[in-house]
Design a protein around this motif. Structure first.
Motif, mmCIF file in Angstrom:
data_model
loop_
_atom_site.group_PDB
_atom_site.id
_atom_site.type_symbol
_atom_site.label_atom_id
_atom_site.label_comp_id
_atom_site.label_asym_id
_atom_site.label_seq_id
_atom_site.Cartn_x
_atom_site.Cartn_y
_atom_site.Cartn_z
ATOM 1 N N PHE A 36 12.073 -17.060 51.574
ATOM 2 C CA PHE A 36 12.375 -15.817 51.403
ATOM 3 C C PHE A 36 14.043 -15.925 53.544
ATOM 4 O O PHE A 36 13.610 -16.959 53.578
ATOM 5 C CB PHE A 36 11.719 -14.430 52.760
ATOM 6 N N ALA A 65 11.123 -11.119 56.702
ATOM 7 C CA ALA A 65 11.100 -10.554 55.182
ATOM 8 C C ALA A 65 10.164 -11.190 54.129
ATOM 9 O O ALA A 65 10.154 -9.927 53.505
ATOM 10 C CB ALA A 65 12.285 -11.735 54.608
ATOM 11 N N ALA A 66 9.485 -12.766 54.591
ATOM 12 C CA ALA A 66 8.452 -12.959 53.749
ATOM 13 C C ALA A 66 7.149 -11.434 54.204
ATOM 14 O O ALA A 66 6.766 -11.072 53.036
ATOM 15 C CB ALA A 66 8.121 -13.829 54.758
ATOM 16 N N THR A 81 7.776 -8.361 52.478
ATOM 17 C CA THR A 81 7.770 -8.188 51.168
ATOM 18 C C THR A 81 6.554 -8.373 50.272
ATOM 19 O O THR A 81 5.574 -7.581 49.244
ATOM 20 C CB THR A 81 8.666 -9.322 50.108
ATOM 21 N N LEU A 137 5.129 -4.676 50.500
ATOM 22 C CA LEU A 137 5.841 -3.556 49.151
ATOM 23 C C LEU A 137 5.224 -4.068 48.518
ATOM 24 O O LEU A 137 5.817 -3.613 47.419
ATOM 25 C CB LEU A 137 7.892 -3.917 50.248
ATOM 26 N N ALA A 138 5.060 -5.194 48.220
ATOM 27 C CA ALA A 138 4.466 -5.825 46.986
ATOM 28 C C ALA A 138 3.628 -5.539 46.317
ATOM 29 O O ALA A 138 3.009 -4.662 45.008
ATOM 30 C CB ALA A 138 4.894 -7.345 46.346
ATOM 31 N N LEU A 196 5.213 -10.995 44.130
ATOM 32 C CA LEU A 196 5.721 -11.050 44.826
ATOM 33 C C LEU A 196 7.449 -11.939 44.305
ATOM 34 O O LEU A 196 8.021 -11.600 44.928
ATOM 35 C CB LEU A 196 4.883 -12.487 45.740
ATOM 36 N N LYS A 197 7.206 -11.665 43.057
ATOM 37 C CA LYS A 197 8.299 -12.641 42.519
ATOM 38 C C LYS A 197 9.220 -11.986 42.253
ATOM 39 O O LYS A 197 10.381 -12.113 42.489
ATOM 40 C CB LYS A 197 7.999 -14.142 41.498
ATOM 41 N N HIS A 218 9.286 -8.637 43.417
ATOM 42 C CA HIS A 218 10.400 -8.261 44.896
ATOM 43 C C HIS A 218 11.176 -9.001 45.501
ATOM 44 O O HIS A 218 11.441 -8.576 46.355
ATOM 45 C CB HIS A 218 9.155 -7.508 45.643
ATOM 46 N N GLN A 219 10.743 -10.633 45.244
ATOM 47 C CA GLN A 219 11.394 -10.979 46.469
ATOM 48 C C GLN A 219 13.401 -11.026 45.533
ATOM 49 O O GLN A 219 13.893 -11.034 45.547
ATOM 50 C CB GLN A 219 11.282 -12.815 45.908
ATOM 51 N N ASN A 220 12.938 -10.954 43.915
ATOM 52 C CA ASN A 220 14.133 -10.947 43.765
ATOM 53 C C ASN A 220 14.624 -9.048 43.874
ATOM 54 O O ASN A 220 16.026 -9.148 44.003
ATOM 55 C CB ASN A 220 14.134 -10.501 41.956
ATOM 56 N N VAL A 246 14.062 -7.122 45.813
ATOM 57 C CA VAL A 246 14.722 -6.575 47.827
ATOM 58 C C VAL A 246 15.722 -7.955 47.896
ATOM 59 O O VAL A 246 16.886 -7.505 48.402
ATOM 60 C CB VAL A 246 13.047 -6.846 48.698
#
Length: 384
Positions: free
Chosen positions: A74, A79-80, A83, A86-87, A223-224, A226-228, A230
């Motif tokens: 991240f 940010a990590a 995420t 939120l995820a 998580l992946k 939401h990484q994309n 967000v």
């Protein structure tokens, strides 16, 4: 690959998997990728926010170092953290968290996530029983730093993992201070490990990054996604720089620890110092736990000066080699006063209750020559 440094050097960077046999993984700057046909438009690399070859190589290296199945990179540690929350959480969910946390994490919990209906209870997690007592039917996550920032308190990760498992909650461990070189929480039962990779993993105070490591494919997919969605991902150049830094992580951590231990021992006998907090000292109240779940004690220490805030300010402003600056984990030694800097947003009454006194100084010990660091500390102490 078995050894830590072998993985640090080689994981994610197999020259047999690159187009030209690159021994050092190349920096892929392209944001988008050409396709031969519409039919293959969504195959392979499509858009760099979703995936990028340089970031993919970094994530393989990060996973290898934590002995994790998966890792995600991240743009910052926060940010990590954001995420992860939120995820995995939703409105009405509850977190039990260590009461001694990085100020930015508390700000994230109290001023951002609270707006989404996520509640947090803070406990002294040195006693795992306090975690259990704070559980509610809505508890979905237990959030720990161990060692903590800035008081270097520890939690028994195995005990916390058992509590989390019984409660059906995720155990998240911020492993920034220890790094995977000295502690691997997933092996002790944690579900998720987070890092501010800006700190020791980068080690040179020249980039922002964060990381999350997990073993569960289900958690990884969430998580992946939401990484994309967000999009708080590190750019290719920063991914490359972090990969380069990780290759020397073991060497740097050994020297950070060496210097920190010697300085902690030196300060412990100094007449102007009330107390020294360092897990490697036998006087640390949780030294036996540190020996049990860590393989080393890292380079962070805190100490309390006699004379309170005035003495602390005179000390940090008199240093010549050690820099007065926030952040930590770089090759250079950094010093700060938590009550006036990193934890200034926490009300004084609350800070004092937790042990963050006005005279507390946090020192991130670098890899400079030990004699120079001690000489610098000594000349500054004379002016307090």
């Amino acid at each position: 690959m078995r050894g830590f440094t072998t993985k640090a050097v080689h994981a994610g960077e197999d020259p047999r998997e690159t187009l030209h046999g690159d021994v050092v993984h190349p920096i892929h700057l392209s944001v988008t990728y050409w396709k031969r046909s519409v039919a293959e438009a969504e195959e392979g690399y499509v858009y760099s926010r979703t995936s990028n070859p340089t970031r993919d190589a970094l994530e393989k290296k990060l996973a290898a170092l934590e002995n994790a199945r998966y890792a995600l990179a991240f743009s910052s540690g926060l940010a990590a953290e954001a995420t992860v929350i939120l995820a995995l959480l939703r409105e009405g969910d509850h977190i039990v968290a260590f009461d001694d946390l990085y100020g930015g994490t508390k700000r994230l919990f109290q001023r951002v996530m609270a707006r989404f209906g996520i509640k947090v209870t803070y406990v002294d997690a040195r006693d795992p029983g306090n975690i259990e007592k704070a559980l509610t039917p809505a508890t979905r996550m237990i959030w720990l730093e161990t060692p903590t920032n800035p008081l270097l308190k520890l939690t028994d990760i195995r005990a916390a993992a058992e509590i989390a498992s019984r409660a059906g909650a995720y155990l998240v461990v911020d492993n920034t201070f220890a790094t995977p070189y000295f502690q691997r929480p997933l092996e002790l039962g944690a579900d998720i490990v987070v890092h501010s990779a800006t700190k020791y993993l980068s080690g040179h105070s020249d980039l922002l990054a964060g990381a999350v490591m997990v073993n569960s494919s289900e958690v990884y997919e969430k998580l992946k996604y939401h990484q994309n969605a967000v999009g708080a991902v590190p750019p290719p150049l920063d991914s490359y720089l972090l990969m380069r830094s990780l290759k020397t992580l073991a060497l740097r951590m050994e020297w950070h620890q060496h210097n920190a231990m010697k300085i902690a021992e030196h300060l412990e006998s100094h007449p102007k110092v009330d107390r020294v907090i360092y897990p490697g000292l036998s006087t640390h109240p949780q030294h036996s736990l540190a020996k049990r779940q860590m393989t080393g004690y890292s380079g962070m220490l805190s100490f309390e000066l006699k004379g309170g805030a005035g003495a602390a300010v005179r000390f940090v402003e008199s240093l010549r080699i050690i820099a007065l600056a926030e952040s930590l984990g770089g090759v250079e030694s950094l010093v700060e006063i938590p009550s006036l800097m990193t934890h200034a947003s926490i009300p004084r009454e609350e800070r004092l209750k937790k042990g963050i006194t006005d005279g507390l100084v946090r020192l991130s010990v670098g890899i400079e020559d030990l004699e120079d660091l001690i000489e610098d500390i000594e000349q500054a102490l004379k002016k307090t």
